[in-house]
Design a protein around this motif. Structure first.
Motif, PDB file in Angstrom:
ATOM      1  N   ALA A  79       0.825  -1.205   0.000  1.00  0.00           N
ATOM      2  CA  ALA A  79       0.000   0.000   0.000  1.00  0.00           C
ATOM      3  C   ALA A  79       0.861   1.258   0.000  1.00  0.00           C
ATOM      4  CB  ALA A  79      -0.925  -0.009   1.213  1.00  0.00           C
ATOM      5  N   ALA A  80       2.063   1.156   0.575  1.00  0.00           N
ATOM      6  CA  ALA A  80       2.965   2.305   0.574  1.00  0.00           C
ATOM      7  C   ALA A  80       3.528   2.594  -0.814  1.00  0.00           C
ATOM      8  CB  ALA A  80       4.101   2.069   1.567  1.00  0.00           C
ATOM      9  N   LYS A  81       3.514   1.627  -1.703  1.00  0.00           N
ATOM     10  CA  LYS A  81       4.043   1.825  -3.055  1.00  0.00           C
ATOM     11  C   LYS A  81       3.012   2.401  -4.020  1.00  0.00           C
ATOM     12  CE  LYS A  81       7.386  -1.971  -2.777  1.00  0.00           C
ATOM     13  NZ  LYS A  81       7.851  -3.230  -3.414  1.00  0.00           N
ATOM     14  N   GLU A  82       1.792   2.536  -3.582  1.00  0.00           N
ATOM     15  CA  GLU A  82       0.745   3.002  -4.493  1.00  0.00           C
ATOM     16  C   GLU A  82       0.992   4.444  -4.929  1.00  0.00           C
ATOM     17  OE1 GLU A  82      -2.894   2.396  -2.440  1.00  0.00           O
ATOM     18  OE2 GLU A  82      -2.895   0.207  -2.694  1.00  0.00           O
ATOM     19  N   GLY A  83       1.570   5.275  -4.064  1.00  0.00           N
ATOM     20  CA  GLY A  83       1.857   6.658  -4.441  1.00  0.00           C
ATOM     21  C   GLY A  83       2.890   6.742  -5.548  1.00  0.00           C
ATOM     22  N   ASP A  84       3.963   5.934  -5.486  1.00  0.00           N
ATOM     23  CA  ASP A  84       4.980   5.940  -6.533  1.00  0.00           C
ATOM     24  C   ASP A  84       4.413   5.430  -7.856  1.00  0.00           C
ATOM     25  OD1 ASP A  84       6.715   6.850  -4.607  1.00  0.00           O
ATOM     26  OD2 ASP A  84       7.488   4.833  -4.128  1.00  0.00           O
ATOM     27  N   ALA A  85       3.561   4.390  -7.776  1.00  0.00           N
ATOM     28  CA  ALA A  85       2.965   3.868  -9.005  1.00  0.00           C
ATOM     29  C   ALA A  85       2.035   4.903  -9.648  1.00  0.00           C
ATOM     30  CB  ALA A  85       2.205   2.579  -8.700  1.00  0.00           C
ATOM     31  N   TYR A  86       1.358   5.697  -8.829  1.00  0.00           N
ATOM     32  CA  TYR A  86       0.473   6.742  -9.355  1.00  0.00           C
ATOM     33  C   TYR A  86       1.282   7.796 -10.118  1.00  0.00           C
ATOM     34  CZ  TYR A  86      -3.338  10.165  -9.331  1.00  0.00           C
ATOM     35  OH  TYR A  86      -4.316  11.057  -9.704  1.00  0.00           O
ATOM     36  N   ALA A  87       2.427   8.209  -9.562  1.00  0.00           N
ATOM     37  CA  ALA A  87       3.265   9.213 -10.234  1.00  0.00           C
ATOM     38  C   ALA A  87       3.835   8.681 -11.538  1.00  0.00           C
ATOM     39  CB  ALA A  87       4.375   9.661  -9.288  1.00  0.00           C
ATOM     40  N   ILE A  88       4.263   7.411 -11.529  1.00  0.00           N
ATOM     41  CA  ILE A  88       4.818   6.818 -12.764  1.00  0.00           C
ATOM     42  C   ILE A  88       3.765   6.750 -13.857  1.00  0.00           C
ATOM     43  CG2 ILE A  88       5.781   4.696 -13.740  1.00  0.00           C
ATOM     44  CD1 ILE A  88       7.142   4.216 -11.028  1.00  0.00           C
ATOM     45  N   CYS A  89       2.553   6.385 -13.484  1.00  0.00           N
ATOM     46  CA  CYS A  89       1.480   6.282 -14.481  1.00  0.00           C
ATOM     47  C   CYS A  89       1.148   7.651 -15.078  1.00  0.00           C
ATOM     48  CB  CYS A  89       0.248   5.655 -13.839  1.00  0.00           C
ATOM     49  SG  CYS A  89      -1.096   5.326 -14.991  1.00  0.00           S
ATOM     50  N   LEU A  90       1.166   8.705 -14.266  1.00  0.00           N
ATOM     51  CA  LEU A  90       0.908  10.046 -14.799  1.00  0.00           C
ATOM     52  C   LEU A  90       1.966  10.445 -15.831  1.00  0.00           C
ATOM     53  CD1 LEU A  90      -0.214  12.094 -11.635  1.00  0.00           C
ATOM     54  CD2 LEU A  90      -1.628  11.299 -13.526  1.00  0.00           C
ATOM     55  N   GLU A  91       3.225  10.106 -15.557  1.00  0.00           N
ATOM     56  CA  GLU A  91       4.290  10.434 -16.517  1.00  0.00           C
ATOM     57  C   GLU A  91       4.092   9.691 -17.837  1.00  0.00           C
ATOM     58  OE1 GLU A  91       7.975   9.599 -14.670  1.00  0.00           O
ATOM     59  OE2 GLU A  91       7.777  11.148 -13.106  1.00  0.00           O
ATOM     60  N   LYS A  92       3.728   8.419 -17.757  1.00  0.00           N
ATOM     61  CA  LYS A  92       3.547   7.629 -18.972  1.00  0.00           C
ATOM     62  C   LYS A  92       2.329   8.119 -19.772  1.00  0.00           C
ATOM     63  CE  LYS A  92       7.043   5.028 -18.008  1.00  0.00           C
ATOM     64  NZ  LYS A  92       8.300   5.142 -18.812  1.00  0.00           N
ATOM     65  N   ILE A  93       1.278   8.538 -19.081  1.00  0.00           N
ATOM     66  CA  ILE A  93       0.100   9.058 -19.791  1.00  0.00           C
ATOM     67  C   ILE A  93       0.464  10.328 -20.541  1.00  0.00           C
ATOM     68  CG2 ILE A  93      -2.172  10.108 -19.438  1.00  0.00           C
ATOM     69  CD1 ILE A  93      -2.614   8.141 -17.152  1.00  0.00           C
ATOM     70  N   ALA A  94       1.273  11.203 -19.904  1.00  0.00           N
ATOM     71  CA  ALA A  94       1.687  12.437 -20.580  1.00  0.00           C
ATOM     72  C   ALA A  94       2.599  12.136 -21.764  1.00  0.00           C
ATOM     73  CB  ALA A  94       2.383  13.349 -19.567  1.00  0.00           C
ATOM     74  N   GLU A  95       3.453  11.134 -21.642  1.00  0.00           N
ATOM     75  CA  GLU A  95       4.348  10.788 -22.757  1.00  0.00           C
ATOM     76  C   GLU A  95       3.560  10.292 -23.973  1.00  0.00           C
ATOM     77  OE1 GLU A  95       7.189   7.990 -21.432  1.00  0.00           O
ATOM     78  OE2 GLU A  95       8.183   9.364 -20.013  1.00  0.00           O
ATOM     79  N   HIS A  96       2.541   9.488 -23.738  1.00  0.00           N
ATOM     80  CA  HIS A  96       1.756   8.941 -24.846  1.00  0.00           C
ATOM     81  C   HIS A  96       0.644   9.892 -25.303  1.00  0.00           C
ATOM     82  CE1 HIS A  96       3.592   4.916 -24.849  1.00  0.00           C
ATOM     83  NE2 HIS A  96       3.634   5.019 -23.514  1.00  0.00           N
ATOM     84  N   GLY A  97       0.414  10.959 -24.544  1.00  0.00           N
ATOM     85  CA  GLY A  97      -0.606  11.922 -24.942  1.00  0.00           C
ATOM     86  C   GLY A  97      -2.018  11.349 -24.955  1.00  0.00           C
ATOM     87  N   LEU A  98      -2.343  10.557 -23.978  1.00  0.00           N
ATOM     88  CA  LEU A  98      -3.657   9.933 -23.914  1.00  0.00           C
ATOM     89  C   LEU A  98      -4.662  10.850 -23.212  1.00  0.00           C
ATOM     90  CD1 LEU A  98      -2.576   6.309 -22.895  1.00  0.00           C
ATOM     91  CD2 LEU A  98      -3.117   7.175 -25.170  1.00  0.00           C
ATOM     92  N   ASP A  99      -5.865  10.876 -23.732  1.00  0.00           N
ATOM     93  CA  ASP A  99      -6.945  11.689 -23.159  1.00  0.00           C
ATOM     94  C   ASP A  99      -7.677  10.861 -22.107  1.00  0.00           C
ATOM     95  OD1 ASP A  99      -8.767  13.622 -22.622  1.00  0.00           O
ATOM     96  OD2 ASP A  99      -9.927  13.380 -24.474  1.00  0.00           O
TER      97      ASP A  99
END
Length: 387
Positions: A79-99
């Motif tokens: 559960a403590a790793k969920e914050g890091d996974a959330y930040a990584i996913c935001l970066e990948k969404i911005a890289e792929h330009g997904l709506d």
């Protein structure tokens, strides 16, 4: 009847039923159960109980075991790793330009899978995003698209009433809500007043809908003719909250008046009035209250007029002050009567004095005023001084 145990998970307030078997599960214990997403950690809010078979979705899955200290440690670790996974996913969404909008991230209790919840207006092709996330997190990835109501249920917040939104606190499932409910409850149809945080109609609109429907089924419909204690009339409007009906009446003098009655005091044309209406006609407490209020208003107005020294209103007597006793005056001693003078002498005394030097016949007062300003001609001259 079936013996079940309710299990509550992190992502929602809904309670799911499982078979407790013979495990000594108590309220507040953590348990490990098998779900469609795999092995999950949940908590039992209540003790095992018996429910009707219609409330259970067959087949009923059993509880694997009661959670141990190791299971709780693994759950807290991932559960403590969920914050890091959330930040990584935001970066990948911005890289792929997904709506798409990322809402929440959830690890299973043993870290075997990560679930990403997101919202989007249209269908999103996230195949490349899944590959990048699996390479970065080194585990199985699942992306699940949810609705705006599910988003509000996960994130929570305060509703217009000032309390925690119902879907986050106690609602186990979403029920359909329509604009017809707002119309029947005489609510404002402004979207800002009847919409929740999710932008949809508030779930609390359907809480009282059954009560409104039950009351309206007993009340006469608008436009229908009814009998009242004041005569026949036509229904104009119904108020389900106060259970009163507005009726348009045609009075004897031809004027039209709209009055309000309890719906139980009305009857259909040709039917006798209810006993409650006849009893209210004999003794109308509303008229007594109005007369009492009118009397109090007139008394207060007269008191204010008396304070200002004005005349009271017609039909009311002014407040009179208590009469104070007059102080006693000392008695005057009687003086002896003087003898009357003869009539001739009395006339001589009452004869007015003649004015001197009044050739034009002016009044004495006018002449005396002029006499003060100038000296008369017959005044003696002052003696001349010898030079």
């Amino acid at each position: 009847m079936v013996r079940v145990i309710g299990i509550k998970f992190k992502t929602s307030g809904r309670v799911y039923y499982f078979d407790p078997l013979d495990l000594p599960i108590k309220a507040g214990d953590g348990v490990i159960v098998e779900t469609a997403r795999g092995m999950e950690y949940g908590e039992a809010p209540n003790d095992p109980k018996e429910v009707d078979e219609s409330e259970v979705v067959a087949p009923l899955k059993p509880v694997v075991r009661i959670a141990t200290d190791e299971d709780k440690r693994l759950r807290a670790q991932y559960a403590a790793k969920e914050g890091d996974a959330y930040a990584i996913c935001l970066e990948k969404i911005a890289e792929h330009g997904l709506d798409m909008k990322l809402v929440d991230v959830e690890y299973t209790f043993n870290g075997s899978k990560v679930v990403f919840y997101f919202t989007a207006d249209e269908r999103v092709d996230f195949r490349e995003l899944v590959k990048d996330l699996a390479y970065a997190l080194k585990t199985r990835i699942e992306l699940r698209q949810i609705g705006v109501r599910d988003e509000a249920k996960m994130l929570g917040g305060l509703g217009p009433c000032g309390r925690l939104v119902c879907c986050k606190s106690f609602l186990d499932d979403f029920r359909p809500v329509s604009i017809k409910m707002a119309k029947e409850q005489n609510l404002s149809l402004s979207p800002t007043k009847i919409s929740g945080l999710c932008g949809r109609l508030m779930c609390c609109l359907q809480y009282e809908q059954s009560a409104y429907e039950a009351i309206r089924s007993k009340m006469p419909k608008p436009g229908k003719e009814v009998n009242t204690i004041d005569g026949a009339g036509v229904v104009v409007e119904n108020n389900a909250v106060t259970e009163r009906t507005k009726v348009r009446l045609t009075m004897e003098d031809g004027s039209i008046d709209v009055r309000e009655y309890p719906y139980t005091h009305l009857s259909a044309p040709g039917d006798p009035l209810p006993e409650e209406a006849l009893a209210a006609k004999k003794v109308d407490p509303a008229k007594d209250r109005d007369a009492d209020a009118q009397f109090k208003r007139e008394a207060a107005n007269n008191a204010r007029r008396n304070n200002r020294g004005e005349k009271p209103a017609q039909g009311q007597k002014p407040a009179q002050k208590p009469e104070q006793p007059k102080p006693e005056q000392p008695k005057q001693q009687k003086q002896p009567k003087q003898p009357q003078q003869p009539p001739k002498q009395q006339n001589a005394q009452q004869k007015p004095a003649q004015s001197v030097g009044n050739p034009n016949g002016q009044k004495n007062g006018q002449y005396r005023r002029r006499a003060r300003r100038r000296k008369p001609n017959n005044a003696p001259k002052a003696p001349e001084k010898n030079s």
